[in-house]
Motif scaffolding. Sequence first.
Motif, short mmCIF file in Angstrom:
data_model
loop_
_atom_site.label_atom_id
_atom_site.label_comp_id
_atom_site.label_asym_id
_atom_site.label_seq_id
_atom_site.Cartn_x
_atom_site.Cartn_y
_atom_site.Cartn_z
N GLU A 1 2.69 4.65 0.64
CA GLU A 1 2.34 5.90 1.32
C GLU A 1 0.83 6.09 1.46
OE1 GLU A 1 4.21 9.06 -0.75
OE2 GLU A 1 6.25 8.46 -0.23
N LYS A 2 0.05 5.34 0.69
CA LYS A 2 -1.41 5.44 0.82
C LYS A 2 -1.86 5.02 2.21
CE LYS A 2 -2.28 4.39 -4.08
NZ LYS A 2 -2.90 3.42 -5.00
N CYS A 3 -1.11 4.11 2.82
CA CYS A 3 -1.46 3.62 4.15
C CYS A 3 -0.85 4.57 5.19
CB CYS A 3 -0.95 2.19 4.34
SG CYS A 3 -1.40 1.46 5.92
N THR A 4 -1.57 5.63 5.48
CA THR A 4 -1.08 6.60 6.48
C THR A 4 -1.20 6.05 7.89
OG1 THR A 4 -3.26 7.63 6.51
CG2 THR A 4 -1.61 8.57 5.00
N SER B 1 -6.99 5.27 7.24
CA SER B 1 -6.94 5.01 5.80
C SER B 1 -7.18 3.55 5.46
CB SER B 1 -5.58 5.44 5.24
OG SER B 1 -4.53 4.65 5.79
N HIS B 2 -6.76 2.63 6.34
CA HIS B 2 -6.86 1.20 6.03
C HIS B 2 -7.34 0.41 7.25
CE1 HIS B 2 -4.42 2.39 2.60
NE2 HIS B 2 -4.51 1.18 2.10
N GLU C 1 0.83 -1.22 0.00
CA GLU C 1 0.00 0.00 0.00
C GLU C 1 0.86 1.26 0.00
OE1 GLU C 1 -3.39 0.10 -0.32
OE2 GLU C 1 -3.05 -2.03 -0.73
#
Length: 508
Positions: free
Chosen positions: A250-253, A322-323, A248
Amino acid sequence: MTKFTDLNLNAKVLKAVVEAGYESPTPIQAGAIPPALEGRDVLGIAQTGTGKTASFTLPMLSLLARGRARARMPRSLVLCPTRELAAQVAENFDTYSKHLKLTKALLIGGVSFKEQDKLIDKGVDVLIATPGRLLDHFERGKLILSDVKVMVVDEADRMLDMGFIPDIERIFGLTPFTRQTLFFSATMAPEIERITNTFLSNPERIEVARQATTSENITQGVVMFKASRKDREATEKRKLLRLLIDAEGEKCTNAIIFCNRKMDVDIVAKSLKKYGYDAAPIHGDLDQSQRTKTLEGFRNGELRFLVASDVAARGLDVPSVSHVFNFDVPSHAEDYVHRIGRTGRAGRDGKAIMICVPRDEKNLEDVERLVQKPIPRLENPLGNAKPDAETAEAPAKKDDKPKRTRSRSRKSDTPPAEKAAETAVETQPKAEPKQDAKPEPVEQPAAAEKTEAAPAPDEQKSSRGGRDDKKSRGGRGRNDKRSGNDNRVVGLGDHTPDFIGLSFRERI
């Protein structure tokens, strides 16, 4: 489009709402607030993350703006299934009641009774509690519920899962029949429906989403995983989780990782820390102070990964998750809806990824049946989950050693020819000694006279306690001493009939 200014809220409450940055209510808020302000019972059914907390908080504060509480007699009661959810509701009351002179008390486990008793003795307008701690205070005579005007049950389906329904029914019986009841739940199980039919009077039913539906702005996926070996499943599963997180990027903050068991929560959190991931566990066995500190760190952005049991699956409001990673497929399909509801809140996009091992496939089918759509399958980053060369060789060497040990204990290293000879020798019958075959006293009467003068060697051994006889004949000396028969017949064993000995004595 409906705005909060159209809902006839108290002016001071409305001011706090505007200062918090809210202009338009969510569908559940727009549907529940007007009948609640009219004093009607409300049954609200909506998926998690739709703003149910404000649906009862805002009308309660408007109704309680006038009047004052008496000692030990709260004017309103809010029941929550978990400590974290109760603390979150208390924060909402603080936010929306800052322009009102209302008092509140939070009754949850893990906190001293003494501090809570002080607040109750002063009198509180809003009492927020978990069922167990509330009944503890009541049974100690510190609480009187006969003045409750508004009663709220939040996350009722979670109450059912945690076994609180008998406590809820008892609490309903302790409150006045004329109370106003606001009942909120994400799903509507038959047991929940029975309670609403029993304790709610002609409620206004607000259902803004189909029961047990997931938010459309949450991207879902499941990875079907089978370990290379059964004893390597846990290790490879944790490795798969790390690969999914890395994929994931950087999308997974930040993310919440859900496990079914508290033990797995601790193990997964420890494993992530070992490999450099900023993670911490939260579950029911931890101290309340530690749980609060961990949750605050996650909300403030100081902690990236929160590894949690289902204690954190219901009602926790962390807007920017985010996830969500489901390390295990939940045992109850409804828990899946609540778990992934931690992401994609307040109109944001979210992503939910689940790991499914073969034994959890039935639970996965239950989840898909509940949400009424298949969950897309994702590619497994581990491929066929082949173990590394070192990992594969090490257990093999370990297993070889016991096999060789077992072969030594069961099989002889003697060559087949010698072994056959030994077997033949062992199978030949062993000849009994001559002295055991025929008793001397019968054939040679002269030996008897010799016996009277000097005891025979066998009799000398017997007179010394029969130690040698015990070893060679299985303790015959002890049996002869009991029967009083000193003239034993040699060679007939321990169980010689008495009449044989008598006949020999008569002949002698």
